[in-house]
Design an enzyme around this catalytic site. Structure first.
Site, mmCIF file in Angstrom:
data_model
loop_
_atom_site.group_PDB
_atom_site.id
_atom_site.type_symbol
_atom_site.label_atom_id
_atom_site.label_comp_id
_atom_site.label_asym_id
_atom_site.label_seq_id
_atom_site.Cartn_x
_atom_site.Cartn_y
_atom_site.Cartn_z
ATOM 1 N N ALA A 166 0.830 -1.209 0.000
ATOM 2 C CA ALA A 166 0.000 0.000 0.000
ATOM 3 C C ALA A 166 0.861 1.254 0.000
ATOM 4 O O ALA A 166 0.532 2.243 -0.668
ATOM 5 C CB ALA A 166 -0.931 -0.001 1.211
ATOM 6 N N ASP A 167 1.964 1.230 0.734
ATOM 7 C CA ASP A 167 2.870 2.376 0.742
ATOM 8 C C ASP A 167 3.458 2.615 -0.640
ATOM 9 O O ASP A 167 3.579 3.762 -1.089
ATOM 10 C CB ASP A 167 4.001 2.143 1.743
ATOM 11 C CG ASP A 167 3.569 2.404 3.176
ATOM 12 O OD1 ASP A 167 3.170 3.543 3.470
ATOM 13 O OD2 ASP A 167 3.645 1.479 3.992
ATOM 14 N N GLY A 168 3.857 1.550 -1.318
ATOM 15 C CA GLY A 168 4.448 1.689 -2.645
ATOM 16 C C GLY A 168 3.458 2.251 -3.654
ATOM 17 O O GLY A 168 3.792 3.140 -4.448
ATOM 18 N N ALA A 171 2.997 5.837 -2.930
ATOM 19 C CA ALA A 171 4.149 6.640 -3.338
ATOM 20 C C ALA A 171 4.060 7.018 -4.809
ATOM 21 O O ALA A 171 4.269 8.183 -5.180
ATOM 22 C CB ALA A 171 5.444 5.875 -3.069
#
Length: 395
Positions: A166-168, A171
């Site tokens: 989810a962070d990727g 980003a």
């Protein structure tokens, strides 16, 4: 080379993954990214694998950035930050909503200093709503978006990814949002605020599960490595204990696979003509494909699939990736010289531009390596820097 984003100055005041990785992507294409770290350092420096006490994740996510230590909780740090904002194009932050405002650094205050500023605020749940002030990480987004509910074996529990998925996704979305806001600034002459909730990009990338629930009342089942949309689609073990992935999203490919494994009789079945129909008979198709693959070594399987123009790929680890000829042809992995670790390999930039290519200028630098250099632009001489060190505002 300057890169297509040369002249764009980014203040990366975020920590860990989503916000900082967005800044990394901008740095890869020439933006000047000033990484503003707490004097104790971004937690990513000690996250995950290390060599000789040096964080390896930081070497990738900190690449192309200038490291400046600055404690924004102190009045001296806030004043210096305001000076830096005056000639910045972008600020990226991921503090809990209300934190910047408490420091006198909210968007309304920063906009008065620099009306052209783009402020990207990356948080778990966004700036508004009942969850806005909750602490959160990508793991919570993977749970709440529906990803975990549809991932895992049919009889097993919901499953989280073993990396910052989810962070990727957030980003990459943040970098796109910033470029969109900069384009609008070129047109309208002023900046704006970006409110990005980490839970939303992965929610979008999961496809039509919201529409299917709204229109049909359907919830996607957990199917392991199978798909509810087509078959055969799975991971299969080879005779030499390798693993290969097979996908048949196109009807023609599904037919080629069944001919290859000696079961053309399936093609004549009425249910075989659609992906959903094949998915309903996944067990039979898996048995046919799996038994054929299990009797052959990995190299033979890959060669036969390639000759048949059927979609297959080996299941790789990092050890395989760095040796693969396709990744070498694309230059997907690059070797850089790091001042602390020597030669170091990492993933290259995300895509190739024919006229204005990106470039990784350096690996993640030591903590505070550029503090004196950068702050000197804003009137901080050696004497003032000594005072700031003594006060714990910089390191």
């Amino acid at each position: 080379m300057d890169g297509p984003l040369a002249g764009i100055r980014v203040l990366d005041a975020a920590t860990l993954f989503a916000g900082p990785l967005a800044a990394t992507l901008l740095a890869d294409f020439g933006a000047e990214v000033i990484k503003i770290e707490h004097p104790g350092g971004d937690p990513v420096r000690s996250h995950g694998a290390q060599r000789d006490g040096v964080g390896l994740w930081w070497k990738m996510i900190g690449r192309g950035k200038r490291s400046v230590t600055l404690y924004l909780g102190a009045p001296q740090g806030q004043e210096l930050f305001r000076r830096m904002v005056a000639d910045a194009d972008v600020v990226i932050e991921n503090f809990r909503p209300g934190t910047l405002e408490r420091w006198g650094l909210g968007y309304s205050a920063l906009r008065e200093i620099n009306p052209r500023l783009v402020l990207a605020r990356v948080t778990a749940f966004g700036q508004v709503g009942p969850y806005a002030r909750r602490p959160g990480f990508g793991t919570l987004a993977e749970a709440m978006s529906g990803f975990a509910a549809m991932t895992g074996e049919p009889e097993g529990p919901p499953t989280l990814p073993p990396f910052g998925l989810a962070d990727g996704i957030a980003a990459v979305t943040t970098a796109f949002a910033i470029m969109t806001a900069l384009r609008a600034r070129d047109r309208d002459g002023h900046g704006q605020q970006i409110d990005l909730a980490i839970v939303e990009p992965i929610l979008t990338l999961l496809g039509p599960h919201i529409v299917a629930y709204d229109q049909l009342g359907q919830l996607p089942p957990r199917t392991g490595n199978r798909s509810s949309n087509n078959a055969p689609r799975n991971i299969y073990r080879t005779a030499d204990d390798g693993w290969v992935a097979v996908s048949t999203s196109a009807q023609s490919v599904a037919e080629r696979v069944m001919r290859l494994v000696g079961r053309p009789d399936f093609i004549a079945e009425p249910w075989f003509t659609t992906g959903a129909g094949r998915a309903g008979h996944a067990a039979e198709l898996d048995e046919a494909v799996g038994s054929w693959i299990s009797a052959r070594k990995t190299a033979e399987v890959l060669s036969a699939f390639e000759e048949a123009e059927a979609a297959v790929a080996p299941v790789y680890t990092a050890a395989d990736i760095v040796e693969d000829p396709q990744f070498r042809a694309l230059e997907s992995i690059i070797t850089l010289l790091d001042p602390e670790l020597g030669p170091i390999r990492m993933q290259n930039i995300l895509f190739r531009l024919s006229e204005t290519p990106g470039e990784i200028r350096w690996t993640g630098p030591p903590l505070g390596a550029h503090t004196a250099e950068v702050l000197s632009r804003y009137g901080v001489d050696e004497r003032a820097l000594t005072d700031l060190r003594a006060a714990g505002v910089v390191r």
